[in-house]
Design a protein around this motif. Structure first.
Motif, mmCIF file in Angstrom:
data_model
loop_
_atom_site.group_PDB
_atom_site.id
_atom_site.type_symbol
_atom_site.label_atom_id
_atom_site.label_comp_id
_atom_site.label_asym_id
_atom_site.label_seq_id
_atom_site.Cartn_x
_atom_site.Cartn_y
_atom_site.Cartn_z
ATOM 1 N N VAL A 1 1.677 -2.092 -4.944
ATOM 2 C CA VAL A 1 1.270 -1.639 -3.600
ATOM 3 C C VAL A 1 2.866 -1.697 -2.594
ATOM 4 O O VAL A 1 2.472 -0.870 -1.591
ATOM 5 N N HIS B 1 11.757 -1.698 3.276
ATOM 6 C CA HIS B 1 10.832 -2.334 4.445
ATOM 7 C C HIS B 1 11.902 -2.751 5.211
ATOM 8 O O HIS B 1 12.425 -3.812 4.976
ATOM 9 N N THR C 1 -6.755 7.827 -5.924
ATOM 10 C CA THR C 1 -7.063 6.166 -6.389
ATOM 11 C C THR C 1 -7.065 6.360 -7.695
ATOM 12 O O THR C 1 -7.983 7.330 -8.119
ATOM 13 N N ALA D 1 -8.794 10.782 -0.154
ATOM 14 C CA ALA D 1 -7.974 9.528 -0.526
ATOM 15 C C ALA D 1 -8.604 9.319 -1.888
ATOM 16 O O ALA D 1 -7.858 8.689 -2.572
ATOM 17 N N LEU E 1 4.202 1.703 -2.517
ATOM 18 C CA LEU E 1 3.390 2.620 -2.025
ATOM 19 C C LEU E 1 3.719 3.042 -0.639
ATOM 20 O O LEU E 1 4.049 2.234 0.074
ATOM 21 N N PRO E 2 3.590 4.330 -0.392
ATOM 22 C CA PRO E 2 3.908 4.841 1.215
ATOM 23 C C PRO E 2 2.864 4.382 2.035
ATOM 24 O O PRO E 2 2.356 5.241 2.767
ATOM 25 N N ILE E 3 2.434 3.137 2.262
ATOM 26 C CA ILE E 3 1.395 2.983 3.285
ATOM 27 C C ILE E 3 1.957 1.621 4.179
ATOM 28 O O ILE E 3 1.189 0.987 4.972
ATOM 29 N N GLY E 4 3.248 1.193 3.892
ATOM 30 C CA GLY E 4 3.848 0.243 4.905
ATOM 31 C C GLY E 4 3.592 -1.014 4.778
ATOM 32 O O GLY E 4 3.763 -2.022 5.620
ATOM 33 N N LEU E 5 3.168 -1.441 3.553
ATOM 34 C CA LEU E 5 2.808 -2.937 3.393
ATOM 35 C C LEU E 5 3.661 -3.741 2.393
ATOM 36 O O LEU E 5 4.212 -3.327 1.383
ATOM 37 N N SER F 1 11.433 1.936 -2.454
ATOM 38 C CA SER F 1 10.895 1.386 -1.229
ATOM 39 C C SER F 1 11.863 0.374 -0.288
ATOM 40 O O SER F 1 12.141 -0.506 -0.686
#
Length: 613
Positions: free
Chosen positions: A181, A75, A25, A21, A184-188, A73
């Motif tokens: 954020v 959601h 960053t 990771a 980003l592909p982190i599901g938040l 994105s």
């Protein structure tokens, strides 16, 4: 404009996040009110707060094909049915209250409110009947640019594109970090600007359809059918195609050796099995063995010991109740089919005198076995090819004796094993692979013909109707003889009536297109796939498929797995793509197979290049 920055030491390795990771960053993030400087580029995020009333499948495709870099994105949060019903009830109450208030005051009704009320009633009815569900959807766009000045131009272009799609995109002012954020592909989802969607609208938002291959019914809200072929080279969208939705279900795949032809055929086969389609494969090189083993398919190795086919078997169908039936003209059809069998065995068409002698011998051979025009006799054991040769050899006609002599290698000679007894194999199962690798080269055309005949008996059985795909790999083995090509052509024309599709794959493109029957087989395929071609065959392919100069150059320079998929008036350039597990099952690259065998790689490991099938 307010501005502050978040940074970490560039050279302090201890401060980097552990693992991989840390490589992704950024060293520093500078936060402005509407933009971020992330590493060496600028980004700006927008939240979509307004949507069109009606959408069509793949309606987000323009955003995905934007020439600049834009992250899209989605959601999605499901809403439970109880909460959905309560919210719809409250919304309908608000609409009705507003309408009555306007009516009592004598005011004109707002057309937008009227449309929203009708949509709410329709949605409430579908949710109550269980025809759909509600979801909370957040749609966000992040625009990337190398400089802040360029970012302003990119932002203006993306917002104009969104406006043309009736999307109202608002910047995440003073929440630019949260917006970045969120994409980003982190599901938040740190922005939380959601809109309620039903199942139909949500499914249309996903790019599961290609703009170059529109669905047969663009107004349908059902789940897309068909299989995934790969991604669109021009737009990076997905190429999802259903051959059973076209006028006929046939497919032809033409490509030079090493273009990825067999790889693509096996991918389509495997994904068709997911949909419950029964598949029969004629495999000349035993390339489908690993795939058949993995999915529990049936493998029949023609040429192996105790594996025999009797071309004189009558087409008897077994009904689900156990009763055995046959067409009224079954004996006549089998007699005519035997003329095709003899022509393929001999390598040329018999003369008129020989055909007359053969016809008489066929009738006499069946009669000696007790099989006559009475259907009640058709269930008796059928005679063998050796019995037909015996009848020919004892005939008074010299032409019959000559035919018997030419059949000697197949009845008593070196090639007699395949025809030495009654049929020992019955192709049944969700996947049946007929391997021809163990057959001598002289027997592969007749092996292909008899296998197709056995498959056709199942396909044409009126008691069992299901979707089937029949794959003939390296079809030129059969098509190089006129009688065999005619049989394949008849099967291609009649398959649609029995809910079956024929897949013809060959690397001998010039030979196929050089004959009238070959062109007829290609013309009767509603789905046509052209992979990388040899320069010698390009002129003929250009004339046959009416290719443009750009399409011609694309086929000459295409990489492995790249090709043109044509459904008549629609064409799309695509790249075949497989998951690591699928790749392990369908690859035939000797280097990769050796790696698997040695244990240096696991079946789930991915490979960069497609198979050179």
């Amino acid at each position: 404009m307010s501005r502050h920055s978040l940074s970490r030491p560039r050279d302090d390795s201890a401060s980097r996040p552990p693992g991989r990771a840390g490589a992704f960053t950024p060293d520093a993030i500078a936060v402005d009110s509407r933009a971020l400087e992330v590493g060496g580029e600028w980004v700006s995020t927008f939240a979509v707060v307004g949507y069109p009333r009606e959408v069509h499948p793949g309606w987000l495709q323009p955003l995905l094909t934007y020439p600049g870099r834009v992250d899209v994105s989605l959601h999605v949060e499901p809403v439970d049915p109880v909460t959905a019903a309560a919210r719809l009830k409250k919304q309908l109450a608000r609409f009705e209250s507003g309408r009555r208030h306007s009516s009592e005051r004598g005011q004109l009704l707002d057309p937008q409110v009227e449309a929203a009320t009708e949509d709410a009633y329709d949605l409430s009815a579908r949710v109550a009947r269980g025809e759909g569900k509600l979801y909370r959807l957040g749609l966000y766009l992040t625009v990337h640019a190398p400089t802040q000045e360029t970012l302003a131009d990119e932002v203006a272009a993306v917002r104009s594109l969104a406006a043309s799609m009736l999307l109202d995109a608002k910047p995440t002012t003073y929440r630019s970090l949260q917006g970045w954020v969120t994409c980003l592909p982190i599901g938040l989802d740190l922005v939380g600007l959601r809109r309620t969607f039903d199942t139909a609208a949500l499914s249309a938002a996903f790019p599961f359809t290609s703009p170059d291959l529109p669905p047969p019914d663009p107004t349908s809200v059902g789940a897309p059918t068909g299989v995934l072929y790969g991604f669109n080279i021009g737009s990076q969208g997905l190429v999802h195609h259903d051959r059973f939705a076209l006028d006929n279900h046939n497919s032809v795949i033409l490509g030079r050796s090493g273009a990825g032809k067999s790889y693509l055929v096996k991918l389509e086969l495997l994904r068709s099995l997911y949909r419950g389609i029964e598949v029969h494969v004629i495999d000349p090189e035993d390339e489908y063995a690993r795939l058949a083993t993995a999915v529990g398919g049936t493998q029949i190795h023609l040429g192996a010991q105790h594996v025999q086919l009797n071309p004189l078997d009558l087409p008897i169908h077994t009904r689900p109740d156990g009763r055995r039936t046959a067409p009224r003209d079954a004996l006549i059809r089998r007699s005519l089919f035997l003329h095709t069998v003899i022509a393929v065995l001999l390598g040329n068409d018999p003369t008129a005198v020989q055909r007359a002698a053969l016809d008489q011998a066929i009738t006499a051979t069946y009669q000696r076995a007790g099989i006559t025009s009475d259907p009640r006799t058709w269930t008796r054991p059928a005679p063998l090819l050796a019995d037909l040769a015996h009848t020919l050899s004892h005939a008074a006609d010299a032409a019959a004796v000559e035919l018997a002599a030419r059949l000697h290698p197949y009845t008593q000679g070196a090639f007699s094993t395949l025809f030495a007894g009654p049929t020992t194999t019955r192709p049944e199962g969700h996947l049946v692979v007929h391997s021809l690798r163990d057959l001598a080269d002289e027997l592969k055309p007749i092996g292909t013909l008899l296998t197709l005949d056995a498959v056709w008996r199942q396909v044409s059985n009126p008691a069992i109707r299901r979707r089937r795909v029949v794959v003939v790999d390296e079809a030129w083995l059969l098509m190089k003889q006129r009688q065999g090509a005619e049989f394949l052509f008849r099967m291609a024309k009649a398959g649609r009536k029995h809910w079956a599709g024929l897949t013809v794959a060959t690397q001998d493109t010039a030979d196929v297109l050089g004959s009238d029957l070959g062109k007829a087989v290609v013309a009767n395929a509603a789905t046509q796939i052209l992979l990388r071609q040899a320069s010698q065959a390009t002129d003929e392919i250009t004339r046959t498929f009416t290719l443009s100069q750009g399409e011609r150059q694309f086929l000459l320079s295409a990489d492995r797995g790249q090709g043109l998929l044509s459904t008549g008036t629609q064409r799309v350039a695509f790249q075949a793509i497989a998951s690591p597990t699928e790749h392990h099952l369908v690859t035939s690259d000797p280097a990769e197979l050796a790696t698997y065998a040695s244990g240096e790689a696991e079946p789930g490991d991915s490979f960069v290049e497609l198979d050179a099938a």
